[in-house]
Write an enzyme that holds these catalytic residues in place. Sequence first.
Site, PDB file in Angstrom:
ATOM      1  CG  HIS A 183     -46.487  20.308  23.607  1.00 17.20           C
ATOM      2  ND1 HIS A 183     -46.464  18.951  23.762  1.00 17.20           N
ATOM      3  CD2 HIS A 183     -45.746  20.587  22.497  1.00 17.20           C
ATOM      4  CE1 HIS A 183     -45.737  18.414  22.781  1.00 17.20           C
ATOM      5  NE2 HIS A 183     -45.291  19.376  21.999  1.00 17.20           N
ATOM      6  CB  ALA A 184     -48.736  26.879  24.111  1.00 17.52           C
ATOM      7  CE1 TYR A 357     -49.857   3.196  17.193  1.00 13.02           C
ATOM      8  CE2 TYR A 357     -48.531   3.427  15.223  1.00 13.02           C
ATOM      9  CZ  TYR A 357     -49.532   2.786  15.929  1.00 13.02           C
ATOM     10  OH  TYR A 357     -50.180   1.735  15.364  1.00 13.02           O
ATOM     11  CD  GLU A 380     -48.190  13.445  27.518  1.00  5.67           C
ATOM     12  OE1 GLU A 380     -49.121  14.249  27.766  1.00  5.67           O
ATOM     13  OE2 GLU A 380     -47.490  13.514  26.490  1.00  5.67           O
TER      14      GLU A 380
HETATM   15 ZN    ZN Z   1     -47.274  17.894  25.332  1.00  7.49          ZN
END
Ligand code: ZN
Length: 425
Positions: A183-184, A357, A380
């Site tokens: 994810h950039a 989710y 994360e």
């Molecule tokens: Zn991500």
Amino acid sequence: MNQTIFGCYLQTLVLFLVAITHAVRISYDGYKVYQVTPRTRVEADLLREFEEDIHFDFWSEIRAVDFPVDIMVAPGAQEEFEDFLDNQNLEYTTIIENVEEKIQEEDSRQRRQVRVDRGNVTFTEYMRHDEILAYIEQLTVDYPSIATTEVIGKSFEGRDLTVIRISSGASNKSIIFIEAAIHAREWIAPPVALYIINQLVENSNYTNMYEDIEWVIFPVVNPDGYEYTHTDARLWRKTRSTATICNGVDGNRNFDFQWMVTGASSWQCSETYAGRSAFSEVETQAVKNFFDSHRGRIKLFIDLHSYGRLLMFPWGYTSDPPSDFEELQSLGERVNDAITSVRGTNYTVGTAISILYPTSGGSRDYAKAVGGIDLSYTIELPAGGNAGFNPDASEIIPVVTEIWEGIKVFYDYVVEKYVNGTKTV
Ligand SMILES: [Zn+2]
């Protein structure tokens, strides 16, 4: 005379063409970020309705209940959204009044006067893709007996997809594979990958860590998107492959395991667009091919993202726990303990579906189910205060150094389990 006028005309024309063909930075003027905290599953479901709407960009993922979700909303949709939240009695606050102002502020604070010296690394600024590659190439020159790079593919726009291998002694050892920035916009992820590389290769205290294990680190999986966030659109998430209406695919919904089953979109303008087919993206194909060609050797896979302070393992697509749930949970908790010991940062540990989710088509689930990699985690990383994807560059060092403590725990476990065969969990 005529020639001069023609020359001037030509020059103006050229400047004009340069101006219109050179990408203009996308402005987020008037975009707000709301923080909504669903208190029930019903409320969380209500929020999910907005996930595919192009006026809404979920900066953090919707979690079970009682966890705040940060959502950027385009100016034209704010009034209606606020009415909706009020009518549904959802709890919310506005955490960023104007995203563009915030980006400008950060730009002026973080804009670099000079490029990072070719071949060097810095953890006080965010590096560009070419700088990252120059650093890892330099390591192969300075430490040829332990560091090698390998181009495992080309991005959609033709950039090298480069991994660095760190190893000494025997070949065919067990591998720890770490990737970042599929994810950039998640800028804090590449510095974490770079710090792991930096400590392993350049800190002589850790020479033992690549004697029995080979490390393969892929610092920027999605270099096209990553560069695009630097040049054009700070908040770009997807790849840069072209399509009919909207460009880009969410690489972390594009893997061929439970593809498009849940928590992914078939709408090409969605931030979670899974692609026209599984592995439509050359970047995800490169990871798949690497898994295939090292089958059985990769013992631990870590996919670095931001933001959320979450340490997640499979599955994302089903609430059935994996057969080795206890082991994955226990290892995750020990990694978190090590991270917490540095300055108190605490991660939530669990299966992805229990923390978030449902999602499917991601690399973590694929690595375990198809790649045969039992130990498969998504990290994360923390957000920068309230700044979302752009933690101030001064926050890079605290984040990378605390994660490094967790990485050591992962390493010890892989050695215990697969090298010494004395698993204790
Ligand atoms: Zn991500």
